[in-house]
Enzyme design. Sequence first.
Site, PDB file in Angstrom:
ATOM      1  N   HIS A 357       1.679   1.321   7.402  1.00  0.00           N
ATOM      2  CA  HIS A 357       1.422   0.456   6.243  1.00  0.00           C
ATOM      3  C   HIS A 357       2.523   0.464   5.202  1.00  0.00           C
ATOM      4  O   HIS A 357       2.337  -0.087   4.115  1.00  0.00           O
ATOM      5  CB  HIS A 357       0.129   0.863   5.546  1.00  0.00           C
ATOM      6  N   LYS A 545      -3.025  -5.348  -9.040  1.00  0.00           N
ATOM      7  CA  LYS A 545      -2.673  -4.506  -7.897  1.00  0.00           C
ATOM      8  C   LYS A 545      -2.276  -3.150  -8.461  1.00  0.00           C
ATOM      9  O   LYS A 545      -2.127  -3.010  -9.680  1.00  0.00           O
ATOM     10  CB  LYS A 545      -1.528  -5.104  -7.079  1.00  0.00           C
ATOM     11  N   ARG A 546      -2.069  -2.157  -7.605  1.00  0.00           N
ATOM     12  CA  ARG A 546      -1.576  -0.876  -8.096  1.00  0.00           C
ATOM     13  C   ARG A 546      -0.256  -1.083  -8.837  1.00  0.00           C
ATOM     14  O   ARG A 546       0.516  -1.987  -8.510  1.00  0.00           O
ATOM     15  CB  ARG A 546      -1.375   0.096  -6.930  1.00  0.00           C
ATOM     16  N   LYS A 551       6.438  -3.364  -6.885  1.00  0.00           N
ATOM     17  CA  LYS A 551       5.586  -4.549  -7.070  1.00  0.00           C
ATOM     18  C   LYS A 551       6.038  -5.383  -8.280  1.00  0.00           C
ATOM     19  O   LYS A 551       5.597  -6.504  -8.468  1.00  0.00           O
ATOM     20  CB  LYS A 551       4.121  -4.129  -7.203  1.00  0.00           C
ATOM     21  N   THR A 653      -2.640  -7.945   0.450  1.00  0.00           N
ATOM     22  CA  THR A 653      -3.875  -8.613   0.873  1.00  0.00           C
ATOM     23  C   THR A 653      -4.457  -9.387  -0.304  1.00  0.00           C
ATOM     24  O   THR A 653      -5.201 -10.345  -0.109  1.00  0.00           O
ATOM     25  CB  THR A 653      -4.905  -7.599   1.410  1.00  0.00           C
ATOM     26  N   LYS A 657      -6.459 -13.195  -0.830  1.00  0.00           N
ATOM     27  CA  LYS A 657      -7.714 -13.440  -1.571  1.00  0.00           C
ATOM     28  C   LYS A 657      -7.513 -14.565  -2.585  1.00  0.00           C
ATOM     29  O   LYS A 657      -8.365 -15.448  -2.731  1.00  0.00           O
ATOM     30  CB  LYS A 657      -8.156 -12.157  -2.287  1.00  0.00           C
TER      31      LYS A 657
HETATM   32  C1  26V Z   1       0.104   6.731   0.927  1.00  0.00           C
HETATM   33  C2  26V Z   1       0.036   8.006   0.477  1.00  0.00           C
HETATM   34  C3  26V Z   1       1.259   8.773   0.466  1.00  0.00           C
HETATM   35  C4  26V Z   1       0.972  10.223   0.400  1.00  0.00           C
HETATM   36  C5  26V Z   1      -0.037  10.549  -0.654  1.00  0.00           C
HETATM   37  C6  26V Z   1      -1.334   9.869  -0.400  1.00  0.00           C
HETATM   38  C7  26V Z   1      -1.181   8.492   0.048  1.00  0.00           C
HETATM   39  C8  26V Z   1      -2.290   7.684   0.055  1.00  0.00           C
HETATM   40  C9  26V Z   1      -2.193   6.415   0.501  1.00  0.00           C
HETATM   41  C10 26V Z   1      -0.996   5.939   0.933  1.00  0.00           C
HETATM   42  C11 26V Z   1      -0.983   4.563   1.451  1.00  0.00           C
HETATM   43  C12 26V Z   1       0.239   3.835   1.152  1.00  0.00           C
HETATM   44  C13 26V Z   1       0.338   2.708   2.049  1.00  0.00           C
HETATM   45  C14 26V Z   1      -0.400   1.493   1.595  1.00  0.00           C
HETATM   46  O1  26V Z   1      -1.396   1.476   0.901  1.00  0.00           O
HETATM   47  N1  26V Z   1       0.125   0.419   2.044  1.00  0.00           N
HETATM   48  C15 26V Z   1      -0.405  -0.881   1.752  1.00  0.00           C
HETATM   49  O2  26V Z   1      -1.193  -1.243   2.863  1.00  0.00           O
HETATM   50  C16 26V Z   1      -1.752  -2.522   2.702  1.00  0.00           C
HETATM   51  C17 26V Z   1      -2.663  -2.754   3.878  1.00  0.00           C
HETATM   52  O3  26V Z   1      -1.937  -2.793   5.051  1.00  0.00           O
HETATM   53  C18 26V Z   1      -0.653  -3.554   2.602  1.00  0.00           C
HETATM   54  O4  26V Z   1      -1.243  -4.807   2.389  1.00  0.00           O
HETATM   55  C19 26V Z   1       0.279  -3.231   1.450  1.00  0.00           C
HETATM   56  O5  26V Z   1       1.362  -4.111   1.427  1.00  0.00           O
HETATM   57  C20 26V Z   1       0.776  -1.817   1.596  1.00  0.00           C
HETATM   58  O6  26V Z   1       1.522  -1.425   0.457  1.00  0.00           O
END
Ligand code: 26V
Length: 808
Positions: A357, A545-546, A551, A653, A657
């Site tokens: 992701h 968004k975050r 971003k 995403t 929406k």
């Molecule tokens: C990453 C990490 C890094 C380590 C610490 C804990 C933690 C928790 C969550 C994440 C997830 C990061 C990746 C993420 O959220 N990616 C997003 O995924 C979406 C669904 O595929 C996508 O639409 C977004 O563009 C993407 O940033």
Amino acid sequence: MKRLTAEDLKARMTTYINTTYRLDVKEATEEEVFYALAAVVNEQVKPLWDKTNERYKSEQTRQVYYLSMEFLIGRLIESNLLNLGMLKEANQALQELGFQAEDVFTVEQDAALGNGGLGRLAACFLDSLASLNYPGHGYGIRYRYGLFEQRIIHGNQVELPDYWLKKPYPWEVRREEEACVVQFQGIVRMHQRRNGSLEINHEHTDKVLAVPYDVPVIGYENETVNTLRLWSAEPVSGAPDNSGDQEEFYHHLDFEHSIEQLSGFLYPDDSSYEGKELRLKQQYFLVSASVQNMIKQFKKNYRLSSKHFPEKIVIQINDTHPSLSIPELMRILMDEEDLGWDEAWEITTRVFAYTNHTTLSEALETWPIAMMQKLLPRIYMIIDEINERFCQGIWFDHKEKRDKIPELAIIADEQVHMARLAIVASFSVNGVANIHTEILKKKEMKEFHELYPERFNNKTNGITHRRWLMQVNPKLTSLIQDIIGDQWVKRPKQLISLLRFQHDKDVLEQFAKVKNENKLALANFIHQQMGITVDDQSIFDVQIKRLHEYKRQLLNVFHIIYLYNELKENPNLDMTPRTFIFGAKAAPSYHLAKEVIKLINTVASIVNYDKDTKGKLKVIFLENYNVSLAEKIIPAAEISEQISTASKEASGTGNMKFMMNGALTMGTMDGANVEIYDLVGEENMFIFGLRAEEVLDYYQHGGYHARDIYNKDDRVRRILDQLNNGEFGTHDIEFKDIYYNILYHNDPYFVLKDFEPYIEAHEYAESVYRDKMKWQRMSLINIAHSGKFSSDRTIQEYVNDIWKINPT
Ligand code: 26V
């Protein structure tokens, strides 16, 4: 199953309130009514849930398990009612009982068991799996504290704990009979049996009980109810005996406390990875409990030997966070099922599929060897062996890649590289939008792609149109139904038939009317929340968004400051009024992101009260952005800000929406924006800025100098100087970090580079907005093409290409 009418619902809720609370409905609170309604829903769900499980068992169906550290499900009451075909009836019933449906629904706490896109995607996928009749279930963690609640105090983000379970959660069912033990630490002893095989004894471990809480996942009008199984950590042996030694007793309490921390809270950081031991424990807790549970059910329901596991089960791992499930399955097959390495590996590599992701290097997980060895000694041994064999394979079978071993090895520079482990052990590796998958193949995972080209594939993300159109925007839904019927509800691509009406002035006016009503509703909400009046005739321009540098909320703020400066210079400027709406949480430790929140709020406090900009500019930062808030904002949006530095946003995403609700995208050619562009064409959105190749080229070869733009462009210089000289802020060092990051760290996300094209794109958007019919036509074209982004399409692609499961 008979659908309940409003009358039935009223009768059942009344009985529940009379018997449970011994109250007359008139005396009941919203909270009591909510629990009554949830109980009625559960009564309907229970037999369907049992039947679905029986069906899967008797048909011995192949199942998919979606393994994820996050499920951002939000509130369930409305989507449960919608999927049971009872939402309208429930609204009516509540009204007739004298309640405002919205007040009743908001009793439910948002289940914020996720950070953002990745967790919300998991929730949409579960909805689509059930709605398409697929046997697919989620496994996750029942965090006692979800993503923090955000307050804005003097413009700053303050985090409060999200204790979402303080009231009973009506959708969960505790299933103690399915509990299992997860082991940490300890000593691994090996000895050779007579037949030469190895016996592994893992002794003196710390044991934790994993207790599942099941949440039903209800399909849309199809009687399928799947399961989201969330694990909670508890001490293995009940309450401590406090009759004996005091010290012992407190030691035990301490120990219990540390156990409960395993499912204590969701890590609030989704961008930069930190090698925190507790996070590693959480990950192993999730995967060990889940894989044990899968094997137990497999044996019970299918009565086959573990060799047949890959025929019946496929596991999708949502990013690398659950990738320890790979060595965990190896461990169980070898140490508990007595298979040899080769057999176990054969099975394992036919079971796992991995979704990536992000390409942000800061977010790639690696764990220090020493930490993993101590916490999970047996798991580490297995990873070490996987790595040995993998590297040997390269050495002997891919001689041309020998010099790449340091970049490929799962264990390198004292770290275990989780993405490498996931790729090596999975039969499928996918990205989440075309451009993202291509970048993985050509850059981040180039070497692996060359080794295993057949494993790589794309699955462009999607969103459930049931929640994100039908539930959140009932007015638009019924308008669409009036115009093209309701085939699109089951086949969202049929929204395309709206195109026939793109020149129908009457239809376009009806769409405009719906948007206006939704804008008015949001304006009222903003007024009620913040006491600020926004002009419902202004352009609603939204970025939710975050908060992350890539971003580029900062680019958005720079545009606002630019407009403000223009208006100060010329208060009579002919400009369509704008309302800029933000919602964003920053990771608590992300300093720069928090500075941007402060900046947005500071700019808001100046702009919103300046007489020169009165009636022209408003800036709204809505606090505590979450799923429920998104549901209120999206139907009212006209411009959807999707302005990440090209190549950085894997998919996005939110973009989907907004499109589905008729907003026009202001965006860079990044993530799924590119696929929106492919569908609607450049004339139906506002595309600007550097392309991904240009960004990647600058990163690789240099050549970008932010300071040159500062020197040349008066507008940019003015804004940066305003940040630096204290014009925005209570003291003059307030926004210096932002200033320094841009000028002294050479603007790593190309905010200045994209500034001018962004301003121009906005000027163009404003000019289009003046032509109401043109705008509405563009909006309708967007809605018409949005069917592609239903997660039903995404799930169908996962099914066809990866999971190979059948609908029941
Ligand atoms: C990453 C990490 C890094 C380590 C610490 C804990 C933690 C928790 C969550 C994440 C997830 C990061 C990746 C993420 O959220 N990616 C997003 O995924 C979406 C669904 O595929 C996508 O639409 C977004 O563009 C993407 O940033």
